[in-house]
Design an enzyme around this catalytic site. Sequence first.
Site, mmCIF file in Angstrom:
data_model
loop_
_atom_site.group_PDB
_atom_site.id
_atom_site.type_symbol
_atom_site.label_atom_id
_atom_site.label_comp_id
_atom_site.label_asym_id
_atom_site.label_seq_id
_atom_site.Cartn_x
_atom_site.Cartn_y
_atom_site.Cartn_z
ATOM 1 N N TRP A 167 42.440 51.242 46.858
ATOM 2 C CA TRP A 167 42.638 49.889 46.302
ATOM 3 C C TRP A 167 42.687 49.912 44.778
ATOM 4 O O TRP A 167 42.125 49.043 44.118
ATOM 5 C CB TRP A 167 41.529 48.931 46.776
ATOM 6 C CG TRP A 167 41.365 48.875 48.251
ATOM 7 C CD1 TRP A 167 40.301 49.309 48.977
ATOM 8 C CD2 TRP A 167 42.313 48.370 49.203
ATOM 9 N NE1 TRP A 167 40.518 49.109 50.319
ATOM 10 C CE2 TRP A 167 41.745 48.534 50.480
ATOM 11 C CE3 TRP A 167 43.583 47.798 49.090
ATOM 12 C CZ2 TRP A 167 42.402 48.153 51.639
ATOM 13 C CZ3 TRP A 167 44.234 47.422 50.257
ATOM 14 C CH2 TRP A 167 43.642 47.600 51.501
ATOM 15 N N GLU A 198 37.354 42.957 42.948
ATOM 16 C CA GLU A 198 36.246 43.036 41.981
ATOM 17 C C GLU A 198 34.984 42.360 42.512
ATOM 18 O O GLU A 198 34.251 41.693 41.781
ATOM 19 C CB GLU A 198 36.666 42.471 40.620
ATOM 20 C CG GLU A 198 37.803 43.270 40.008
ATOM 21 C CD GLU A 198 38.018 43.007 38.541
ATOM 22 O OE1 GLU A 198 37.028 42.788 37.831
ATOM 23 O OE2 GLU A 198 39.182 43.041 38.114
ATOM 24 N N SER A 222 33.599 37.295 47.647
ATOM 25 C CA SER A 222 32.835 36.068 47.418
ATOM 26 C C SER A 222 31.390 36.237 47.875
ATOM 27 O O SER A 222 30.454 35.714 47.248
ATOM 28 C CB SER A 222 33.486 34.895 48.156
ATOM 29 O OG SER A 222 34.717 34.548 47.560
#
Length: 391
Positions: free
Chosen positions: A165, A372, A375
């Site tokens: 990723w 990054e 949630s």
Amino acid sequence: MIQDVHTEGISFAPTEAMQHIAAATRDFAERYIRPHVMQWDESQTVPRELFHRLGEQGFMGVLVPEHYGGAGLGYQEYIVVISELARVCGAIALSVAAHNSLCTGHILYFGSEEQKQRYLPALASGQWLGAWALTEPNTGSDAGNMAFTAVADGNEWILNGTKCWITHGNSADVLVIIARTGPPRTRDNATAFIVERGTPGLLAGKKENKLGMRASETTEVICDQVRVGPQQVIGPVGAGFRQAMAVLDGGRISIAALAIGIGRGAFEAARSYAQQRHQFDQPIASFQGIAFKLADMYLQLQAAELLAQRAADLKNRGEKVTAYSAMAKYYASEAAVRIATDAVQVFGGYGYTKEFPVEKFYRDAKLCTIGEGTSEIQKLVIARELLREQP
């Protein structure tokens, strides 16, 4: 413990510089990005010269001081740049954000003077493209258990493993790679290394075929006996994880800005369509069901922007920003998904086609709730800061 931020004396109105930067970024995006958005999305490619153009405008080194060839701006201006780019294309904004806040930011904040002089001017100009590699196939949020290792061999290091990723993983000229240099799940067990494209053993990995953000390259990064010298180590050995967490504090402000831009693009498209589309001899914006959707979308955008600007102000002042960057990232990314969903609904069946822009905003927005730190991780960060005892 999360410290209350006093807003006395802080102006929430955009400064003249921010307004100028917003206008310049919007003009660039309309001229050089919008005509190609769907072409790049479908082909999953972006011409390299676009990054050179972005660098000429200062967008590839927004936070880099002028003496290293950057624009020398702060995080509030940085939010403006990323959100204006994302208003047109989330994928391009994502690439610019990853380049600025992750790779370039890591070298800027933790690199030696020699490293800064070597890498920052080329990165800030867009001559070189940067990548930042932390995530692995089996250790996403569990970064303390990385399988990617760096083993000392004399005064050199040998890197082995696979990262995934990674934005610009195959095309970057410079990569900052965080590798485990100590036993798993121990303190100070990771170190950051700079690896240049062309280093023997640095291999191209699988390119992901993504739902959204398709014009932003996401790939594996593979190191097979990659040998680097001591000059490629960023900061002290063992400090890589602490550095990475600090970099992510700034990176989460980037994702908040990205989400705000995507949300704004979706909202503006929905508002315009609702004023033009007529049913029962009147624009659909006159119907309460549509008008209330637009009101909710705008409210969420304003709230997200205030959270992001608060985090940016703390970052500019060098204060602890962990909780506020997590709050900004969490709220803005979830809001972008809701706004994009409502925008598709306003368009009705047309919103489900590629003839109108909201389907792309809908696809792009979801990444903001994952990249990054998901949630769920943001809520964990906020809760930890909230419950942390004061010293």
